[in-house]
Scaffold this motif. Structure first.
Motif, PDB file in Angstrom:
ATOM      1  N   HIS A  61     -28.607 -48.622 -17.974  1.00 14.76           N
ATOM      2  CA  HIS A  61     -28.706 -48.494 -16.506  1.00 14.76           C
ATOM      3  C   HIS A  61     -29.204 -49.809 -15.930  1.00 14.76           C
ATOM      4  O   HIS A  61     -30.399 -50.088 -15.923  1.00 14.76           O
ATOM      5  CB  HIS A  61     -29.667 -47.360 -16.116  1.00 14.76           C
ATOM      6  CG  HIS A  61     -29.720 -47.123 -14.641  1.00 14.76           C
ATOM      7  ND1 HIS A  61     -29.110 -46.050 -14.033  1.00 14.76           N
ATOM      8  CD2 HIS A  61     -30.297 -47.827 -13.636  1.00 14.76           C
ATOM      9  CE1 HIS A  61     -29.323 -46.100 -12.722  1.00 14.76           C
ATOM     10  NE2 HIS A  61     -30.036 -47.182 -12.454  1.00 14.76           N
ATOM     11  N   CYS A  62     -28.260 -50.616 -15.432  1.00 16.10           N
ATOM     12  CA  CYS A  62     -28.585 -51.959 -14.925  1.00 16.10           C
ATOM     13  C   CYS A  62     -27.896 -52.203 -13.583  1.00 16.10           C
ATOM     14  O   CYS A  62     -26.994 -51.465 -13.181  1.00 16.10           O
ATOM     15  CB  CYS A  62     -28.131 -53.031 -15.916  1.00 16.10           C
ATOM     16  SG  CYS A  62     -28.875 -52.908 -17.543  1.00 16.10           S
ATOM     17  N   CYS A  74     -26.894 -61.823 -18.748  1.00 15.91           N
ATOM     18  CA  CYS A  74     -27.619 -60.716 -18.118  1.00 15.91           C
ATOM     19  C   CYS A  74     -29.082 -60.752 -18.552  1.00 15.91           C
ATOM     20  O   CYS A  74     -29.642 -59.769 -19.049  1.00 15.91           O
ATOM     21  CB  CYS A  74     -26.974 -59.371 -18.449  1.00 15.91           C
ATOM     22  SG  CYS A  74     -25.360 -59.168 -17.687  1.00 15.91           S
ATOM     23  N   SER A  75     -29.701 -61.907 -18.344  1.00 16.79           N
ATOM     24  CA  SER A  75     -31.111 -62.029 -18.674  1.00 16.79           C
ATOM     25  C   SER A  75     -31.928 -61.199 -17.663  1.00 16.79           C
ATOM     26  O   SER A  75     -31.575 -61.130 -16.487  1.00 16.79           O
ATOM     27  CB  SER A  75     -31.542 -63.498 -18.626  1.00 16.79           C
ATOM     28  OG  SER A  75     -31.308 -64.039 -17.344  1.00 16.79           O
ATOM     29  N   GLY A  81     -33.095 -57.508 -27.184  1.00 14.95           N
ATOM     30  CA  GLY A  81     -32.230 -56.924 -28.195  1.00 14.95           C
ATOM     31  C   GLY A  81     -30.982 -56.254 -27.682  1.00 14.95           C
ATOM     32  O   GLY A  81     -30.210 -55.696 -28.469  1.00 14.95           O
ATOM     33  N   ALA A  82     -30.755 -56.277 -26.360  1.00 19.12           N
ATOM     34  CA  ALA A  82     -29.555 -55.647 -25.811  1.00 19.12           C
ATOM     35  C   ALA A  82     -28.329 -56.503 -26.104  1.00 19.12           C
ATOM     36  O   ALA A  82     -28.336 -57.712 -25.880  1.00 19.12           O
ATOM     37  CB  ALA A  82     -29.693 -55.438 -24.312  1.00 19.12           C
ATOM     38  N   THR A  83     -27.284 -55.869 -26.574  1.00 18.35           N
ATOM     39  CA  THR A  83     -25.995 -56.532 -26.756  1.00 18.35           C
ATOM     40  C   THR A  83     -24.952 -55.995 -25.781  1.00 18.35           C
ATOM     41  O   THR A  83     -23.879 -56.580 -25.635  1.00 18.35           O
ATOM     42  CB  THR A  83     -25.485 -56.351 -28.196  1.00 18.35           C
ATOM     43  OG1 THR A  83     -25.398 -54.947 -28.501  1.00 18.35           O
ATOM     44  CG2 THR A  83     -26.420 -57.026 -29.195  1.00 18.35           C
ATOM     45  N   SER A  84     -25.264 -54.869 -25.118  1.00 20.53           N
ATOM     46  CA  SER A  84     -24.373 -54.288 -24.108  1.00 20.53           C
ATOM     47  C   SER A  84     -25.212 -53.764 -22.950  1.00 20.53           C
ATOM     48  O   SER A  84     -26.293 -53.218 -23.160  1.00 20.53           O
ATOM     49  CB  SER A  84     -23.553 -53.126 -24.697  1.00 20.53           C
ATOM     50  OG  SER A  84     -22.720 -53.554 -25.744  1.00 20.53           O
ATOM     51  N   VAL A  85     -24.703 -53.951 -21.731  1.00 25.28           N
ATOM     52  CA  VAL A  85     -25.351 -53.415 -20.539  1.00 25.28           C
ATOM     53  C   VAL A  85     -24.322 -52.643 -19.725  1.00 25.28           C
ATOM     54  O   VAL A  85     -23.121 -52.895 -19.828  1.00 25.28           O
ATOM     55  CB  VAL A  85     -25.969 -54.536 -19.671  1.00 25.28           C
ATOM     56  CG1 VAL A  85     -26.963 -55.365 -20.479  1.00 25.28           C
ATOM     57  CG2 VAL A  85     -24.898 -55.436 -19.067  1.00 25.28           C
ATOM     58  N   ASN A 144     -21.955 -57.779 -23.851  1.00 25.63           N
ATOM     59  CA  ASN A 144     -20.886 -56.903 -23.386  1.00 25.63           C
ATOM     60  C   ASN A 144     -21.328 -56.205 -22.108  1.00 25.63           C
ATOM     61  O   ASN A 144     -22.507 -55.865 -21.955  1.00 25.63           O
ATOM     62  CB  ASN A 144     -20.564 -55.840 -24.440  1.00 25.63           C
ATOM     63  CG  ASN A 144     -20.119 -56.440 -25.756  1.00 25.63           C
ATOM     64  OD1 ASN A 144     -19.229 -57.283 -25.801  1.00 25.63           O
ATOM     65  ND2 ASN A 144     -20.744 -56.014 -26.847  1.00 25.63           N
ATOM     66  N   VAL A 145     -20.379 -55.965 -21.201  1.00 22.89           N
ATOM     67  CA  VAL A 145     -20.702 -55.340 -19.917  1.00 22.89           C
ATOM     68  C   VAL A 145     -19.760 -54.169 -19.663  1.00 22.89           C
ATOM     69  O   VAL A 145     -18.543 -54.334 -19.619  1.00 22.89           O
ATOM     70  CB  VAL A 145     -20.592 -56.362 -18.765  1.00 22.89           C
ATOM     71  CG1 VAL A 145     -20.812 -55.671 -17.418  1.00 22.89           C
ATOM     72  CG2 VAL A 145     -21.610 -57.477 -18.940  1.00 22.89           C
TER      73      VAL A 145
END
Length: 567
Positions: A61-62, A74-75, A81-85, A144-145
């Protein structure tokens, strides 16, 4: 087999919740190909040195919808540790948008999610349709988005300024369905709506999505039923679900998962989290997939009275928040204004839409930083404590300080997720998803990016509320499977090589501080992380020890229907 990447000597926590094991992970062509004790040659070998090797975390949830256009990482989600948002939540996306309407569209995102318009005004909008927006992002991504189609954007695109005045006609409804269908065909992960009555535009008017009736929401959601793919996300879903079961009814009608904000403990609603769980237990037993999000973060925000969102919705306070600093100071000094604020915010003679603040808010706001030496004694004290010490009313004590320090006093608010035992139960609740960082939003009030590292550090290592294996599953597979990211969230041969290496003994978020790294001289809070050694996105190292490697291996994540037709 010759590998592109071999991660050796790790504690493999594969995302399934099964026991971890020591071994290696091999990657070829962006996919995981083997796990175990491996000895094949590799173009690159990374020694995990006993650290945990897990699927990449999913920040579900971004609000990076604008930021991602200048910040492909997407800093600061990537630091944790996020690789997908997943972006486009709460009905707020930046597509579709008509030429000449870009600024107005950005205002909705700006005011609800507290992102300065000076910053958003720097975005060069070179898209109109939702697929065009996705294609634009796909050319320059680190993480990844995944994207959701925002109801507010769709309504504004079809109805123009009428979107905040009335319900939709049948013709407008059909046109909106067409826009949603086009976005889903282009690969969007789903549709986002909002029932949050605390969401306004900068003029103090509810955002377009809140002008829609149930018929409109169900009609747009029915496009996902028809196409057999996608999720429905809702801001403000808790209140709607507790009132009349809207979230469960949406899921039951469409057969699609519904994810909504949020299950949490709050002093604003004592005991409601337990009633909420009881409600979700009932619908889950019926096979309905309507899942609340929950956050491991104690929700805090730092603010001053020149820049705050705390008191939105109060009939007297809300217009003052929109005024100039000079007008604010005049209003706060006026006895007549103070009397009205006392009636509204102390005696509660009006109801504040959206339940955005507790009735005892003065017990949960304290002075973080006083500007004048004579007021330093107030630091760490709540507004209630200060008022008692000075023998003043709450409003007078509060606004005397605000006026004296010319709106510059720094305050801190904390009302949510402050009960440890409640949080233990909430974070272990299987019918809720952990996430809700709100990354990219409220940038001058708090971070939130560190939900994953706080979960692993505070709740798993320190408070031991669950096993590491179960915690990793909560950060990876649970969200991947709910959001339709079926090739991610597990370390398995054939799955995408999104991988996070972290140290379970040291992982945690670090204290926030201000950085001036936004366009147009904008500033925000940065929340760094400890214990995240490296992340890999689609088989390439993205981050190592908090530093970007320079690689940009991210992609736009597309729904299963799109993938099946484009494979």
């Amino acid at each position: 087999m010759a590998y592109d990447l071999l991660i050796r000597n790790g504690r493999i926590v594969d995302g399934s919740g099964m026991p971890s094991f020591h071994g290696d992970v091999a990657v070829k062509n962006g996919k995981i190909v083997e796990l175990g004790k491996l000895s094949g040659p590799a173009d690159r070998t990374v020694d995990a040195e006993g650290r945990a090797v897990s699927p990449g975390f999913i920040d579900n949830h971004c609000h990076y919808d604008a930021q991602v256009t200048w910040d492909p990482l997407c800093s600061f989600s990537c630091d944790h540790g996020a690789t997908s948002v997943v972006i486009g939540n709460c009905s707020l996306s930046l597509a579709p948008v008509r030429r000449g309407k870009e600024k107005r569209m950005a205002e909705f995102l700006s005011y609800v999610e507290a992102i300065p318009m000076e910053v958003l005004g720097t975005v060069e909008v070179d898209w109109e349709s939702f697929p065009q927006y996705m294609d634009r992002l796909d050319r320059n991504l680190g993480v990844n988005v995944g994207t959701l189609i925002g109801h507010t954007a769709v309504r504004y695109y079809v109805m123009d300024d009428e979107c905040q005045k009335r319900g939709a006609t049948d013709a407008e409804l059909k046109a909106m369905q067409g826009v949603v269908r086009e976005g889903i065909e282009g690969g969007a992960l789903g549709l986002s709506v909002s029932r949050n009555r605390g969401h306004y535009d900068p003029q103090g008017v509810h955002i377009p999505a809140l002008w829609a009736d149930e018929k409109e929401i169900f009609a747009l959601a029915d496009v996902l039923r028809e196409m057999g793919t996608g999720i429905i996300q809702s801001g403000g879903g808790r209140e709607a679900e507790m009132r009349d079961g809207l979230m469960a009814r949406l899921s039951e009608a469409t057969g699609r998962p519904v994810v909504y904000n949020n299950l949490g403990q709050s002093v604003r609603r004592p005991g409601e989290w337990q009633k909420h769980m009881d409600r979700v237990n009932e619908t889950a037993a019926q096979g309905i997939r309507a899942y609340p999000l929950c956050s491991p973060n104690t929700t805090t925000q730092t603010f001053n009275m020149g820049n705050t969102q705390v008191f939105r919705g109060s009939p007297t306070w809300h217009p003052i928040l929109l005024a100039s600093d000079e007008e604010k100071l005049r209003a706060y000094a006026a006895p007549s204004v103070r009397a009205k604020l006392h009636e509204e915010m102390i005696e509660w003679k009006v109801e504040i839409p959206g339940g955005t603040i507790s009735r005892e808010w003065y017990n949960y706001i304290w002075v973080e930083e006083a500007k004048l030496d004579k007021n330093k004694w107030m630091v760490g004290k709540t507004l209630h404590e200060i008022a008692k010490t000075q023998n003043k009313g709450i409003i007078d004590a509060f606004l005397d300080l605000v006026v004296e320090e010319k709106l510059e006093t720094i305050f801190m608010q904390a009302e949510n997720n402050v009960d440890v035992e409640a949080m233990r139960q909430i974070l272990n609740y299987p019918n809720a998803l952990i996430g809700l960082s709100d990354g990219g939003a409220h940038v001058q009030f708090h971070g939130g990016y560190g939900f994953s590292t706080r979960f692993l550090g505070e709740w798993v290592r320190e408070k031991q509320i669950m096993s590491l294996e179960q915690a990793v599953r909560r950060l990876t597979f649970d969200s991947a499977s709910t959001f339709g990211l079926y090739d991610r969230g597990l370390l398995r041969p054939g799955m995408a090589a999104d991988i996070t290496i972290f140290d379970p003994d040291t992982v945690k978020p670090l204290p926030e501080f201000i950085v001036h790294d936004f366009p147009a001289g904008g500033w925000r809070f940065k929340e760094p992380a400890a214990g995240i050694y490296a992340t890999f996105v689609n088989g390439q190292m993205l981050m190592k020890e908090g530093q970007h490697t320079g690689n940009l291996p991210g992609r736009v994540l597309r729904n299963s229907r799109y993938q099946a037709s484009h494979s």
